[in-house]
Design a protein around this motif. Structure first.
Motif, PDB file in Angstrom:
ATOM      1  N   LYS A 168       0.829  -1.199  -0.097  1.00 41.97           N
ATOM      2  CA  LYS A 168      -0.171   0.025   0.101  1.00 41.97           C
ATOM      3  C   LYS A 168       1.041   1.044   0.001  1.00 41.97           C
ATOM      4  O   LYS A 168       2.117   1.090   0.573  1.00 41.97           O
ATOM      5  N   ASP A 169       0.283   2.423  -0.536  1.00 46.14           N
ATOM      6  CA  ASP A 169       1.190   3.687  -0.498  1.00 46.14           C
ATOM      7  C   ASP A 169       1.642   3.971   0.695  1.00 46.14           C
ATOM      8  O   ASP A 169       2.514   4.339   0.959  1.00 46.14           O
ATOM      9  N   PHE A 170       0.765   4.024   1.541  1.00 50.32           N
ATOM     10  CA  PHE A 170       0.883   4.680   3.064  1.00 50.32           C
ATOM     11  C   PHE A 170       2.187   3.700   3.609  1.00 50.32           C
ATOM     12  O   PHE A 170       2.843   4.099   4.584  1.00 50.32           O
ATOM     13  N   VAL A 171       2.276   2.713   3.293  1.00 48.03           N
ATOM     14  CA  VAL A 171       3.500   1.826   3.759  1.00 48.03           C
ATOM     15  C   VAL A 171       4.643   2.097   3.040  1.00 48.03           C
ATOM     16  O   VAL A 171       6.068   2.270   3.669  1.00 48.03           O
ATOM     17  N   ARG A 172       4.418   2.265   1.727  1.00 43.48           N
ATOM     18  CA  ARG A 172       5.802   2.632   1.023  1.00 43.48           C
ATOM     19  C   ARG A 172       6.320   4.240   1.504  1.00 43.48           C
ATOM     20  O   ARG A 172       7.463   4.471   1.374  1.00 43.48           O
ATOM     21  N   HIS A 173       5.333   5.029   1.854  1.00 42.05           N
ATOM     22  CA  HIS A 173       5.697   6.289   2.094  1.00 42.05           C
ATOM     23  C   HIS A 173       6.581   6.609   3.592  1.00 42.05           C
ATOM     24  O   HIS A 173       7.000   7.494   3.903  1.00 42.05           O
ATOM     25  N   ARG A 174       6.749   5.208   4.211  1.00 40.67           N
ATOM     26  CA  ARG A 174       7.539   5.348   5.411  1.00 40.67           C
ATOM     27  C   ARG A 174       8.932   5.369   5.096  1.00 40.67           C
ATOM     28  O   ARG A 174       9.753   5.983   5.738  1.00 40.67           O
ATOM     29  N   ARG A 175       9.213   5.107   3.846  1.00 42.83           N
ATOM     30  CA  ARG A 175      10.530   5.292   3.158  1.00 42.83           C
ATOM     31  C   ARG A 175      10.787   6.076   2.121  1.00 42.83           C
ATOM     32  O   ARG A 175      11.843   6.375   1.481  1.00 42.83           O
ATOM     33  N   ILE A 176       9.869   6.841   1.812  1.00 40.89           N
ATOM     34  CA  ILE A 176       9.718   7.739   0.734  1.00 40.89           C
ATOM     35  C   ILE A 176       9.150   9.244   1.055  1.00 40.89           C
ATOM     36  O   ILE A 176       8.194   9.289   1.847  1.00 40.89           O
TER      37      ILE A 176
ATOM     38  N   ASN B 160       6.399  12.500  13.125  1.00 44.78           N
ATOM     39  CA  ASN B 160       5.701  11.238  13.731  1.00 44.78           C
ATOM     40  C   ASN B 160       5.579  10.427  12.636  1.00 44.78           C
ATOM     41  O   ASN B 160       4.810   9.252  12.732  1.00 44.78           O
ATOM     42  N   LYS B 161       6.099  10.493  11.552  1.00 47.56           N
ATOM     43  CA  LYS B 161       5.581   9.862  10.453  1.00 47.56           C
ATOM     44  C   LYS B 161       6.143   8.394  10.613  1.00 47.56           C
ATOM     45  O   LYS B 161       7.456   8.139  11.167  1.00 47.56           O
ATOM     46  N   GLY B 162       5.100   7.523  10.414  1.00 43.61           N
ATOM     47  CA  GLY B 162       5.697   6.194  10.561  1.00 43.61           C
ATOM     48  C   GLY B 162       5.559   5.527  12.030  1.00 43.61           C
ATOM     49  O   GLY B 162       5.645   4.457  12.224  1.00 43.61           O
ATOM     50  N   LYS B 163       4.944   6.297  12.843  1.00 45.62           N
ATOM     51  CA  LYS B 163       5.163   6.095  14.178  1.00 45.62           C
ATOM     52  C   LYS B 163       3.703   5.678  14.580  1.00 45.62           C
ATOM     53  O   LYS B 163       2.829   6.261  13.902  1.00 45.62           O
ATOM     54  N   ALA B 164       3.533   4.804  15.771  1.00 47.35           N
ATOM     55  CA  ALA B 164       2.209   4.607  16.256  1.00 47.35           C
ATOM     56  C   ALA B 164       1.680   5.583  17.173  1.00 47.35           C
ATOM     57  O   ALA B 164       2.422   6.183  17.659  1.00 47.35           O
ATOM     58  N   TYR B 165       0.350   5.879  17.006  1.00 50.72           N
ATOM     59  CA  TYR B 165      -0.103   7.016  17.649  1.00 50.72           C
ATOM     60  C   TYR B 165      -1.020   6.450  18.691  1.00 50.72           C
ATOM     61  O   TYR B 165      -1.873   5.446  18.634  1.00 50.72           O
TER      62      TYR B 165
ATOM     63  N   ALA C  27       9.209  16.587   4.398  1.00 50.99           N
ATOM     64  CA  ALA C  27       9.241  15.377   3.634  1.00 50.99           C
ATOM     65  C   ALA C  27      10.643  14.600   3.937  1.00 50.99           C
ATOM     66  O   ALA C  27      10.670  13.427   3.749  1.00 50.99           O
ATOM     67  N   THR C  28      11.591  15.405   4.444  1.00 52.84           N
ATOM     68  CA  THR C  28      13.083  14.750   4.677  1.00 52.84           C
ATOM     69  C   THR C  28      13.464  14.910   6.112  1.00 52.84           C
ATOM     70  O   THR C  28      14.129  14.484   6.738  1.00 52.84           O
ATOM     71  N   MET C  29      12.292  15.066   7.034  1.00 56.95           N
ATOM     72  CA  MET C  29      12.628  15.185   8.411  1.00 56.95           C
ATOM     73  C   MET C  29      12.774  13.793   9.115  1.00 56.95           C
ATOM     74  O   MET C  29      13.970  13.629  10.088  1.00 56.95           O
ATOM     75  N   THR C  30      12.334  12.809   8.732  1.00 58.43           N
ATOM     76  CA  THR C  30      12.597  11.318   9.360  1.00 58.43           C
ATOM     77  C   THR C  30      13.330  10.703   8.147  1.00 58.43           C
ATOM     78  O   THR C  30      13.491  10.993   7.031  1.00 58.43           O
ATOM     79  N   PRO C  31      13.965   9.746   8.801  1.00 59.41           N
ATOM     80  CA  PRO C  31      14.816   9.038   7.883  1.00 59.41           C
ATOM     81  C   PRO C  31      14.186   8.294   6.665  1.00 59.41           C
ATOM     82  O   PRO C  31      13.400   7.629   6.698  1.00 59.41           O
TER      83      PRO C  31
END
Length: 257
Positions: free
Chosen positions: A74-82, A108-113, A162-166
């Protein structure tokens, strides 16, 4: 490495308007490359980005990252690294929220809320430090709504978010096209700085031929779903905007325009 292997993409399948954009299309991007992608409207530039990001599905083929097939991811999963920055500055930010709130969400991108507040005030100094590097005075406007900023300021914030998280890949979809020339120059310089500092593998679609020539380590031209020019290294350094325009003109004549 990012690989597209034997990709086929159709639009309006089964209708009289059916169109095949990609047929057995393959494309590779090496780790650390900064690829500038140019081409006429309808050449497949943005569709290429959408396929990589998972925004559109393909009928055939695979998208492979680091040897792993992510075609059904899914796109939201890909966006953890994009990280992706769009042409419209409003698409990368939430205009009704403050700069602080926008940056907190990106942080907080990719982190659990959980039930903790989204805004971590302990990170404010860190956000100010990041914003100060833009040299736009935004470090003093943390509590200003992003919708109240100029287009260039919003795009700078979107790029920063867009570039804050790894991330492994930075996708730039004509991210300077909606800006005035002076602001576009600032955003391009900022883009180059961030890409080099973070060593990001980057794909940039642009209509600005000078940017395609001056920035990045590789230049690709697309036409009707195919790569018709691919220059890197010393070959790219020798390319001029006149060379690219000459190819555009030749294609235009061949297509009867």
């Amino acid at each position: 490495m990012l690989e597209l292997v034997n990709i086929s993409k159709y639009y309006n399948m089964g209708s009289v308007n059916e169109m095949c954009l990609f047929k057995d299309f393959s494309f590779q991007v090496e780790d650390g490359e900064f690829v500038s992608v140019v081409g006429s409207n309808g050449s497949g530039k943005t569709s290429l980005l959408n396929i990589i990001c998972g925004s559109i599905e393909v009928e055939e083929g695979e998208v492979i990252v680091g040897g792993v097939n992510i075609s059904r991811q899914k796109d939201f999963v890909r966006h953890r690294r994009i990280g992706r920055v769009f042409q419209d500055p409003s698409k990368g930010t939430c205009p009704s929220m403050t700069i602080l709130e926008n940056m907190s969400i990106a942080d907080n991108k990719g982190k659990a809320y959980g039930l903790t507040p989204c805004v971590n005030k302990a990170r404010m100094d860190y956000y100010k430090e990041l914003l100060s590097q833009l040299n736009l005075g935004l470090e003093d406007k943390l509590h200003v709504r992003v919708g109240a900023l100029s287009g260039g300021q919003r795009q700078a914030v979107a790029l920063l978010m867009a570039t804050m998280t790894p991330i492994e890949f930075l996708i730039l979809d004509e991210h300077t096209a909606a800006l005035d020339p002076k602001t576009a120059e600032i955003i391009m310089e900022l883009t180059d700085k961030i890409v080099k500092e973070k060593k990001l593998t980057t794909l940039m679609v642009t209509h600005n031929l000078r940017y395609a020539v001056e920035y990045g380590s590789r230049l690709v031209m697309m036409h009707e779903g195919s790569v018709i020019m691919d220059k890197s290294g010393e070959e790219k350094k020798k390319i001029s905007t006149e060379d690219i325009m000459g190819t555009f003109n030749r294609i235009s004549v061949e297509c009867g325009n």
